[in-house]
Design a protein around this motif. Sequence first.
Motif, PDB file in Angstrom:
ATOM      1  N   VAL A  24       0.834  -1.199   0.000  1.00 45.94           N
ATOM      2  CA  VAL A  24       0.000   0.000   0.000  1.00 45.94           C
ATOM      3  C   VAL A  24       0.874   1.257   0.000  1.00 45.94           C
ATOM      4  O   VAL A  24       0.626   2.207  -0.758  1.00 45.94           O
ATOM      5  CB  VAL A  24      -0.941   0.014   1.225  1.00 45.94           C
ATOM      6  CG1 VAL A  24      -1.589   1.382   1.392  1.00 45.94           C
ATOM      7  CG2 VAL A  24      -2.010  -1.057   1.077  1.00 45.94           C
ATOM      8  N   ALA A  25       1.897   1.251   0.835  1.00 51.51           N
ATOM      9  CA  ALA A  25       2.787   2.411   0.929  1.00 51.51           C
ATOM     10  C   ALA A  25       3.488   2.675  -0.395  1.00 51.51           C
ATOM     11  O   ALA A  25       3.590   3.824  -0.839  1.00 51.51           O
ATOM     12  CB  ALA A  25       3.821   2.190   2.032  1.00 51.51           C
ATOM     13  N   ALA A  26       3.959   1.622  -1.034  1.00 51.49           N
ATOM     14  CA  ALA A  26       4.653   1.771  -2.320  1.00 51.49           C
ATOM     15  C   ALA A  26       3.703   2.270  -3.397  1.00 51.49           C
ATOM     16  O   ALA A  26       4.065   3.103  -4.236  1.00 51.49           O
ATOM     17  CB  ALA A  26       5.285   0.445  -2.733  1.00 51.49           C
ATOM     18  N   ALA A  27       2.472   1.764  -3.395  1.00 51.61           N
ATOM     19  CA  ALA A  27       1.483   2.193  -4.385  1.00 51.61           C
ATOM     20  C   ALA A  27       1.165   3.678  -4.207  1.00 51.61           C
ATOM     21  O   ALA A  27       1.085   4.434  -5.184  1.00 51.61           O
ATOM     22  CB  ALA A  27       0.213   1.358  -4.254  1.00 51.61           C
ATOM     23  N   LYS A  28       0.999   4.108  -2.963  1.00 47.43           N
ATOM     24  CA  LYS A  28       0.725   5.523  -2.689  1.00 47.43           C
ATOM     25  C   LYS A  28       1.912   6.396  -3.083  1.00 47.43           C
ATOM     26  O   LYS A  28       1.746   7.477  -3.652  1.00 47.43           O
ATOM     27  CB  LYS A  28       0.402   5.711  -1.209  1.00 47.43           C
ATOM     28  CG  LYS A  28      -0.952   5.157  -0.795  1.00 47.43           C
ATOM     29  CD  LYS A  28      -1.201   5.374   0.695  1.00 47.43           C
ATOM     30  CE  LYS A  28      -2.579   4.877   1.099  1.00 47.43           C
ATOM     31  NZ  LYS A  28      -2.817   5.024   2.556  1.00 47.43           N
ATOM     32  N   GLU A  29       3.122   5.900  -2.787  1.00 46.74           N
ATOM     33  CA  GLU A  29       4.325   6.658  -3.135  1.00 46.74           C
ATOM     34  C   GLU A  29       4.443   6.809  -4.650  1.00 46.74           C
ATOM     35  O   GLU A  29       4.850   7.858  -5.154  1.00 46.74           O
ATOM     36  CB  GLU A  29       5.566   5.948  -2.571  1.00 46.74           C
ATOM     37  CG  GLU A  29       6.845   6.751  -2.711  1.00 46.74           C
ATOM     38  CD  GLU A  29       8.055   6.070  -2.069  1.00 46.74           C
ATOM     39  OE1 GLU A  29       9.151   6.641  -2.160  1.00 46.74           O
ATOM     40  OE2 GLU A  29       7.899   4.967  -1.499  1.00 46.74           O
ATOM     41  N   ALA A  30       4.075   5.753  -5.364  1.00 49.68           N
ATOM     42  CA  ALA A  30       4.136   5.798  -6.828  1.00 49.68           C
ATOM     43  C   ALA A  30       3.178   6.847  -7.382  1.00 49.68           C
ATOM     44  O   ALA A  30       3.532   7.616  -8.287  1.00 49.68           O
ATOM     45  CB  ALA A  30       3.803   4.417  -7.398  1.00 49.68           C
ATOM     46  N   LEU A  31       1.974   6.890  -6.843  1.00 53.41           N
ATOM     47  CA  LEU A  31       0.998   7.877  -7.312  1.00 53.41           C
ATOM     48  C   LEU A  31       1.447   9.293  -6.966  1.00 53.41           C
ATOM     49  O   LEU A  31       1.301  10.212  -7.770  1.00 53.41           O
ATOM     50  CB  LEU A  31      -0.373   7.596  -6.697  1.00 53.41           C
ATOM     51  CG  LEU A  31      -1.067   6.298  -7.124  1.00 53.41           C
ATOM     52  CD1 LEU A  31      -2.434   6.195  -6.474  1.00 53.41           C
ATOM     53  CD2 LEU A  31      -1.186   6.202  -8.644  1.00 53.41           C
ATOM     54  N   ASP A  32       2.005   9.461  -5.762  1.00 54.54           N
ATOM     55  CA  ASP A  32       2.501  10.781  -5.347  1.00 54.54           C
ATOM     56  C   ASP A  32       3.637  11.254  -6.255  1.00 54.54           C
ATOM     57  O   ASP A  32       3.833  12.455  -6.448  1.00 54.54           O
ATOM     58  CB  ASP A  32       2.994  10.732  -3.900  1.00 54.54           C
ATOM     59  CG  ASP A  32       1.849  10.595  -2.899  1.00 54.54           C
ATOM     60  OD1 ASP A  32       0.698  10.872  -3.283  1.00 54.54           O
ATOM     61  OD2 ASP A  32       2.109  10.191  -1.748  1.00 54.54           O
ATOM     62  N   VAL A  76      -3.479  -2.751  -5.618  1.00 51.21           N
ATOM     63  CA  VAL A  76      -4.293  -2.437  -6.796  1.00 51.21           C
ATOM     64  C   VAL A  76      -5.452  -1.519  -6.411  1.00 51.21           C
ATOM     65  O   VAL A  76      -5.808  -0.600  -7.157  1.00 51.21           O
ATOM     66  CB  VAL A  76      -4.826  -3.733  -7.443  1.00 51.21           C
ATOM     67  CG1 VAL A  76      -5.884  -3.412  -8.500  1.00 51.21           C
ATOM     68  CG2 VAL A  76      -3.686  -4.522  -8.081  1.00 51.21           C
ATOM     69  N   ALA A  77      -6.012  -1.744  -5.226  1.00 47.32           N
ATOM     70  CA  ALA A  77      -7.119  -0.907  -4.756  1.00 47.32           C
ATOM     71  C   ALA A  77      -6.691   0.559  -4.630  1.00 47.32           C
ATOM     72  O   ALA A  77      -7.490   1.469  -4.846  1.00 47.32           O
ATOM     73  CB  ALA A  77      -7.630  -1.419  -3.414  1.00 47.32           C
ATOM     74  N   VAL A  78      -5.421   0.770  -4.301  1.00 51.77           N
ATOM     75  CA  VAL A  78      -4.894   2.136  -4.193  1.00 51.77           C
ATOM     76  C   VAL A  78      -4.755   2.760  -5.582  1.00 51.77           C
ATOM     77  O   VAL A  78      -5.069   3.937  -5.787  1.00 51.77           O
ATOM     78  CB  VAL A  78      -3.513   2.128  -3.482  1.00 51.77           C
ATOM     79  CG1 VAL A  78      -2.865   3.503  -3.553  1.00 51.77           C
ATOM     80  CG2 VAL A  78      -3.662   1.697  -2.028  1.00 51.77           C
ATOM     81  N   VAL A  79      -4.307   1.969  -6.533  1.00 50.73           N
ATOM     82  CA  VAL A  79      -3.994   2.475  -7.870  1.00 50.73           C
ATOM     83  C   VAL A  79      -5.220   2.579  -8.787  1.00 50.73           C
ATOM     84  O   VAL A  79      -5.289   3.445  -9.657  1.00 50.73           O
ATOM     85  CB  VAL A  79      -2.933   1.560  -8.533  1.00 50.73           C
ATOM     86  CG1 VAL A  79      -2.623   2.019  -9.951  1.00 50.73           C
ATOM     87  CG2 VAL A  79      -1.664   1.538  -7.701  1.00 50.73           C
ATOM     88  N   GLU A  80      -6.204   1.718  -8.546  1.00 51.18           N
ATOM     89  CA  GLU A  80      -7.350   1.618  -9.451  1.00 51.18           C
ATOM     90  C   GLU A  80      -8.086   2.933  -9.697  1.00 51.18           C
ATOM     91  O   GLU A  80      -8.430   3.244 -10.855  1.00 51.18           O
ATOM     92  CB  GLU A  80      -8.334   0.565  -8.920  1.00 51.18           C
ATOM     93  CG  GLU A  80      -9.399   0.175  -9.935  1.00 51.18           C
ATOM     94  CD  GLU A  80     -10.211  -1.025  -9.475  1.00 51.18           C
ATOM     95  OE1 GLU A  80     -11.345  -1.163  -9.962  1.00 51.18           O
ATOM     96  OE2 GLU A  80      -9.732  -1.813  -8.640  1.00 51.18           O
ATOM     97  N   PRO A  81      -8.348   3.757  -8.668  1.00 49.64           N
ATOM     98  CA  PRO A  81      -9.033   5.029  -8.937  1.00 49.64           C
ATOM     99  C   PRO A  81      -8.271   5.921  -9.912  1.00 49.64           C
ATOM    100  O   PRO A  81      -8.874   6.596 -10.749  1.00 49.64           O
ATOM    101  CB  PRO A  81      -9.116   5.683  -7.550  1.00 49.64           C
ATOM    102  CG  PRO A  81      -9.098   4.526  -6.597  1.00 49.64           C
ATOM    103  CD  PRO A  81      -8.158   3.536  -7.221  1.00 49.64           C
ATOM    104  N   ALA A  82      -6.947   5.904  -9.823  1.00 55.17           N
ATOM    105  CA  ALA A  82      -6.129   6.707 -10.737  1.00 55.17           C
ATOM    106  C   ALA A  82      -6.214   6.155 -12.152  1.00 55.17           C
ATOM    107  O   ALA A  82      -6.213   6.919 -13.131  1.00 55.17           O
ATOM    108  CB  ALA A  82      -4.671   6.722 -10.264  1.00 55.17           C
ATOM    109  N   LEU A  83      -6.306   4.840 -12.258  1.00 56.96           N
ATOM    110  CA  LEU A  83      -6.452   4.214 -13.571  1.00 56.96           C
ATOM    111  C   LEU A  83      -7.763   4.656 -14.211  1.00 56.96           C
ATOM    112  O   LEU A  83      -7.800   5.055 -15.374  1.00 56.96           O
ATOM    113  CB  LEU A  83      -6.449   2.689 -13.436  1.00 56.96           C
ATOM    114  CG  LEU A  83      -5.119   1.951 -13.486  1.00 56.96           C
ATOM    115  CD1 LEU A  83      -5.326   0.493 -13.117  1.00 56.96           C
ATOM    116  CD2 LEU A  83      -4.476   2.058 -14.850  1.00 56.96           C
TER     117      LEU A  83
END
Length: 223
Positions: A24-32, A76-83
């Motif tokens: 989760v942390a890595a996914a959030k960091e990637a989006l940031d 994926v749940a973190v990234v999906e909204p951005a997708l």
Amino acid sequence: MASKEEILQKAKNAIESFNKDEAVAAAKEALDANIDPVEVITVLTEGMREVGDKFDKGEYFLPHVMAASEAMKVAVAVVEPALKAGAKAGDKLGTVVIGTVEGDIHSIGKDIVATMLGIAGFEVHDLGRDVPVTEFAAKAKEVNADIVGSSALMTTTMLNQERVEEELKKAGIRDKVKTMVGGAPITQEWADKVGADAYAESATEAVVVAKKLMASLKEVKGA
């Protein structure tokens, strides 16, 4: 600040170490860091594939695969909204029926493919996991599907992908649809053997393949 490569490596490592918090942390960091969500999904999938390979070699067992799947699911749940936010509205590309075959309870890979296809513009009917082979044909007939996709993560359930092909023939619609197969143990050779029209190794590749299949369908129909 970590580089793009370092962030993506963190995401991949989190999956391979079954660590949901780090995923989760890595996914959030990637989006940031404004990293393309598709790239994040791709690297998460690579991590899952590594786990699958170790499972096939007997180095990992089912609990490891399930733990990795959970880590991937939350990332994926973190990234999906951005997708979805980056998706462009447009004409429907085609109708897809997709599911994980009977006897197989794994769904994360199939879920990602379904999400990516939906974002790309396909109407997706996701049957879920552990789906009886007859349901693939029944649903395809009901919604007038263009493509039927089946996923299998275990070598013991791969044969059900061949049974899906047989059921589509029994239903009299095999010549009206294109079929795709995927999953950790699946290869192009296996796709050829069971008579599937296509094989996709990843979710991003599945979208490319699905678009090609639609183009070939239109050629056949003279559209």
